[in-house]
Design a protein around this motif. Structure first.
Motif, PDB file in Angstrom:
ATOM      1  N   PRO A  27      24.834 -29.328 -34.097  1.00 32.09           N
ATOM      2  CA  PRO A  27      25.553 -30.495 -34.638  1.00 32.09           C
ATOM      3  C   PRO A  27      25.170 -30.761 -36.089  1.00 32.09           C
ATOM      4  O   PRO A  27      24.094 -30.374 -36.554  1.00 32.09           O
ATOM      5  CB  PRO A  27      25.109 -31.642 -33.719  1.00 32.09           C
ATOM      6  N   PHE A  28      26.059 -31.484 -36.788  1.00 38.51           N
ATOM      7  CA  PHE A  28      25.859 -31.669 -38.228  1.00 38.51           C
ATOM      8  C   PHE A  28      26.470 -32.992 -38.670  1.00 38.51           C
ATOM      9  O   PHE A  28      27.506 -33.422 -38.174  1.00 38.51           O
ATOM     10  CB  PHE A  28      26.527 -30.518 -38.991  1.00 38.51           C
ATOM     11  N   LEU A  29      25.802 -33.643 -39.627  1.00 41.87           N
ATOM     12  CA  LEU A  29      26.341 -34.800 -40.344  1.00 41.87           C
ATOM     13  C   LEU A  29      25.843 -34.758 -41.777  1.00 41.87           C
ATOM     14  O   LEU A  29      24.735 -34.279 -42.046  1.00 41.87           O
ATOM     15  CB  LEU A  29      25.886 -36.128 -39.709  1.00 41.87           C
ATOM     16  N   LEU A  30      26.642 -35.283 -42.693  1.00 38.39           N
ATOM     17  CA  LEU A  30      26.208 -35.529 -44.064  1.00 38.39           C
ATOM     18  C   LEU A  30      26.087 -37.021 -44.285  1.00 38.39           C
ATOM     19  O   LEU A  30      26.924 -37.809 -43.812  1.00 38.39           O
ATOM     20  CB  LEU A  30      27.228 -34.975 -45.067  1.00 38.39           C
ATOM     21  N   THR A  31      25.050 -37.431 -45.004  1.00 38.08           N
ATOM     22  CA  THR A  31      24.956 -38.817 -45.449  1.00 38.08           C
ATOM     23  C   THR A  31      24.952 -38.833 -46.967  1.00 38.08           C
ATOM     24  O   THR A  31      24.606 -37.836 -47.618  1.00 38.08           O
ATOM     25  CB  THR A  31      23.711 -39.518 -44.872  1.00 38.08           C
ATOM     26  N   TRP A  32      25.328 -39.980 -47.532  1.00 42.47           N
ATOM     27  CA  TRP A  32      25.634 -40.091 -48.956  1.00 42.47           C
ATOM     28  C   TRP A  32      24.600 -41.025 -49.581  1.00 42.47           C
ATOM     29  O   TRP A  32      24.811 -42.225 -49.704  1.00 42.47           O
ATOM     30  CB  TRP A  32      27.063 -40.599 -49.124  1.00 42.47           C
ATOM     31  N   GLY A  72      22.717 -43.176 -36.256  1.00 44.23           N
ATOM     32  CA  GLY A  72      22.958 -44.500 -35.688  1.00 44.23           C
ATOM     33  C   GLY A  72      24.347 -45.034 -35.924  1.00 44.23           C
ATOM     34  O   GLY A  72      24.721 -46.055 -35.344  1.00 44.23           O
ATOM     35  N   THR A  73      25.136 -44.361 -36.787  1.00 40.62           N
ATOM     36  CA  THR A  73      26.496 -44.834 -37.051  1.00 40.62           C
ATOM     37  C   THR A  73      27.563 -43.845 -36.621  1.00 40.62           C
ATOM     38  O   THR A  73      28.695 -44.246 -36.356  1.00 40.62           O
ATOM     39  CB  THR A  73      26.687 -45.123 -38.559  1.00 40.62           C
ATOM     40  N   ASN A  74      27.249 -42.565 -36.574  1.00 43.09           N
ATOM     41  CA  ASN A  74      28.266 -41.547 -36.332  1.00 43.09           C
ATOM     42  C   ASN A  74      27.850 -40.566 -35.249  1.00 43.09           C
ATOM     43  O   ASN A  74      26.691 -40.141 -35.207  1.00 43.09           O
ATOM     44  CB  ASN A  74      28.528 -40.733 -37.605  1.00 43.09           C
ATOM     45  N   CYS A  75      28.805 -40.188 -34.416  1.00 41.18           N
ATOM     46  CA  CYS A  75      28.601 -39.037 -33.547  1.00 41.18           C
ATOM     47  C   CYS A  75      28.636 -37.775 -34.412  1.00 41.18           C
ATOM     48  O   CYS A  75      29.399 -37.688 -35.376  1.00 41.18           O
ATOM     49  CB  CYS A  75      29.700 -38.953 -32.497  1.00 41.18           C
ATOM     50  N   PRO A  76      27.819 -36.787 -34.070  1.00 42.63           N
ATOM     51  CA  PRO A  76      27.768 -35.588 -34.906  1.00 42.63           C
ATOM     52  C   PRO A  76      29.041 -34.752 -34.814  1.00 42.63           C
ATOM     53  O   PRO A  76      29.803 -34.840 -33.845  1.00 42.63           O
ATOM     54  CB  PRO A  76      26.564 -34.833 -34.359  1.00 42.63           C
ATOM     55  N   ILE A  77      29.238 -33.941 -35.845  1.00 37.31           N
ATOM     56  CA  ILE A  77      30.318 -32.954 -35.838  1.00 37.31           C
ATOM     57  C   ILE A  77      29.815 -31.743 -35.063  1.00 37.31           C
ATOM     58  O   ILE A  77      28.829 -31.113 -35.432  1.00 37.31           O
ATOM     59  CB  ILE A  77      30.693 -32.553 -37.274  1.00 37.31           C
ATOM     60  N   ALA A  78      30.470 -31.434 -33.970  1.00 38.59           N
ATOM     61  CA  ALA A  78      30.016 -30.353 -33.093  1.00 38.59           C
ATOM     62  C   ALA A  78      30.241 -28.996 -33.758  1.00 38.59           C
ATOM     63  O   ALA A  78      31.102 -28.845 -34.636  1.00 38.59           O
ATOM     64  CB  ALA A  78      30.758 -30.424 -31.762  1.00 38.59           C
ATOM     65  N   PRO A  79      29.480 -27.980 -33.342  1.00 38.18           N
ATOM     66  CA  PRO A  79      29.709 -26.626 -33.873  1.00 38.18           C
ATOM     67  C   PRO A  79      31.158 -26.194 -33.685  1.00 38.18           C
ATOM     68  O   PRO A  79      31.758 -26.400 -32.624  1.00 38.18           O
ATOM     69  CB  PRO A  79      28.750 -25.768 -33.043  1.00 38.18           C
ATOM     70  N   GLY A  80      31.715 -25.624 -34.743  1.00 36.94           N
ATOM     71  CA  GLY A  80      33.085 -25.151 -34.678  1.00 36.94           C
ATOM     72  C   GLY A  80      34.143 -26.219 -34.855  1.00 36.94           C
ATOM     73  O   GLY A  80      35.341 -25.918 -34.805  1.00 36.94           O
ATOM     74  N   LYS A  81      33.734 -27.456 -35.083  1.00 36.70           N
ATOM     75  CA  LYS A  81      34.671 -28.565 -35.221  1.00 36.70           C
ATOM     76  C   LYS A  81      34.648 -29.080 -36.657  1.00 36.70           C
ATOM     77  O   LYS A  81      33.807 -28.718 -37.470  1.00 36.70           O
ATOM     78  CB  LYS A  81      34.325 -29.696 -34.253  1.00 36.70           C
TER      79      LYS A  81
END
Length: 542
Positions: free
Chosen positions: A75-80, A96-105
């Motif tokens: 899983p992956f997320l970017l924060t700014w 705490g604010t976002n569900c992660p971006i799943a692999p391949g998504k």
């Protein structure tokens, strides 16, 4: 009926206002690429094949739409970092604010860089992935109607500095999970490469803007340029009083803009140096400034910096950085028109960092609580009113001597209140803190324990406004902040190992009578995005 009509009218007015601002669209693919910044290959997180990632260049009030495809096997997320996400913690990109971006998504961040200017950066927020790269610069430029308080530079350069480990994030994460400390870094990178691998071309007589960020995991750095002075002009969205520095301490998560005039003649080159602070051995990242016709390496030794453990020097330098009261930034009115020192403080909070063994594992705490994430992001749990995910009395607002424990720490705060926070550091190592969604005024810092008598030392006139601040060993730092940005916001140690092992909390900022999301006016907080990812217990809501 009249109330519904007013809400509809307001929604249309806000929609028209947003429509007047430019929209920009980006497609970013995140993947592992074998690279060897310090000579030993490891999988590095690249964005569109780049490390560092693409520079996000925007102007105040632009609307940015960034479609992120996750080609990692995790899983992956970017924060700014430092981008305030006005009224829109839905886009903050932390666990705490976002569900992660799943692999391949893929998932599209959509946010406005509203009422901000300045130098910032983005980075991966999950799974210690920052140790493998994935970061890049963010520029938010003034609108043309707001004058920049210095002459346009000949050119701008990003200078992204950070400690680097030859082990990848998965190895480092496994080591932390086994109870080990992070070792000493293997080196310092400048713009993603090791010593002597980065060159900056200077032309005699020209002035350059360097946007410098410490994008590392845990190491403060001292930055300097051989035979050149640096004029500090901006930090994290605030224009500073213009002062010259021969070197500058930059702690993890901090960003600065300096102007450097090319005051030397053609035919020579000069060292740009970033050395580690407060660790042994001292590490150095080295880049080269080249003037026309220069062929050889720079002549002479590296420019000298402060003593490796001279905390007093660093603190005095930090105190010297002040807000320029006479100039505008994102808005035309001068920064000094906001008289923060005259505002009534509605609440006082003391946050003390510490470390503890909990359940036979090394953890880091805030007021005795080491944060653990529930299965549902706090923002989603709050929106869908899942009352068993967290409660707002799980962490005290001042240290109370409790036995260290795991918990999901959330502090409830009222929208539009003006609060005072003291960060107390009882440990013999430096601590760095960041608050998402806000800039705050750094009104004081000193050695020892904070008490009410320290208020007499506060700068209530021109304290710098920023989003990341250091707390020196066995010392305190005090800030004041106006809670003018509703949402769920992360307060964290910027040191990646401490953050990973629990040194964070969230503040939930809401207006009176707005516990139910349906009662929050759109001018106070953006609605839930149509593309929001639902996970955990929020997965059952459509």
């Amino acid at each position: 009926m009249e109330s519904i009509f007013r809400q509809l009218l307001l929604f249309l007015l806000i929609g028209f206002a947003i429509a007047d601002n430019p929209h920009f669209h980006f497609d970013w693919t995140v993947s592992y690429t074998p690279l060897a910044p310090l000579g030993i290959s490891k999988p590095v997180i690249t964005i569109n094949g780049q490390f560092p990632g693409p520079t996000l260049n925007a102007t105040t009030n632009d609307i940015l739409n960034i479609n992120v495809r996750n080609d990692l096997p995790e899983p992956f997320l970017l924060t700014w970092n430092g981008v305030q996400q006005r009224r829109n913690s839905w886009q903050d990109g932390v666990e705490g604010t976002n569900c992660p971006i799943a692999p391949g998504k893929n998932w599209t961040y959509s946010f406005q860089v509203k009422d901000q200017i300045g130098s910032f950066f983005y980075f991966p927020s999950l799974l210690l992935q920052k140790a493998s790269g994935g970061y890049g610069a963010v520029h938010i430029n003034n609108r043309v109607v707001i004058p920049v308080p210095f002459s346009p530079p000949h050119q701008e350069f990003n200078v992204l500095i950070g400690d680097w480990y030859n082990a990848d994030n998965r190895e480092l994460r496994a080591s932390l999970d086994r109870g080990n400390y992070l070792p000493t870094p293997d080196g310092i990178l400048i713009n993603g490469v090791g010593p002597y691998q980065t060159n900056f071309a200077f032309r005699p007589g020209a002035t350059y803007r360097l946007r410098i960020s410490n994008v590392g995991l845990k190491t403060s750095v001292n930055f300097r340029i051989q035979d050149h002075l640096m004029l500090l002009v901006e930090t994290e969205g605030s224009y500073t009083l213009k002062q010259y520095y021969v070197n500058l301490d930059i702690h993890v998560g901090q960003s600065y803009s300096v102007l450097v005039t090319a005051n030397q003649s053609s035919g020579r080159s000069y060292y740009m140096v970033a050395t580690s602070r407060f660790i042994i051995p001292e590490l150095a990242g080295i880049a080269i400034i080249q003037y026309p016709g220069s062929q050889a390496n720079p002549i002479g030794p590296f420019p000298p910096g402060p003593g490796p453990f001279d905390f007093r020097y660093s603190m005095e330098q930090a105190r010297s950085i002040r807000w320029d009261l006479s100039v505008g930034a994102a808005r035309p009115n001068p920064q000094g028109s906001f008289h923060y020192g005259q505002i009534h403080v509605s609440q006082n909070i003391i946050l003390e960092n510490d470390m503890a063994i909990i359940g036979n594992h090394q953890r880091y705490t805030v007021n005795g609580i080491s944060f653990v994430h529930p299965d549902t992001p706090l923002k989603l749990a709050d929106y869908f009113q899942l009352n068993d995910v967290f409660n707002t009395d799980s962490i005290p607002k001042t240290p109370d001597g409790r036995y260290p424990a795991l918990g999901t720490s959330v502090i409830d705060l009222k929208y539009r209140n003006f609060i005072h926070i003291v960060f107390q550091n009882p440990l013999p190592i430096l601590q760095t803190w960041h608050i998402d969604g806000y800039n705050f005024f750094v009104v004081g810092m000193d050695e020892g324990n904070w008490d009410d008598s320290r208020r007499s030392t506060y700068n209530l006139v021109d304290a710098i406004s920023r989003s990341t601040i250091q707390v020196y060993p066995n010392s305190w730092t005090a800030i004041m902040v106006e809670l003018d940005n509703q949402g769920m916001w992360n307060v964290r140690s910027q040191e990646a190992d401490k953050w990973y092992l629990g040194q964070e909390l969230y503040i939930r900022v809401k207006g009176v009578g707005q516990d139910n999301p349906s009662t929050i006016p759109i001018q106070d907080e953006a609605p839930i995005p149509a593309n929001v990812i639902r996970c955990g217990r929020a997965g059952r809501f459509t």
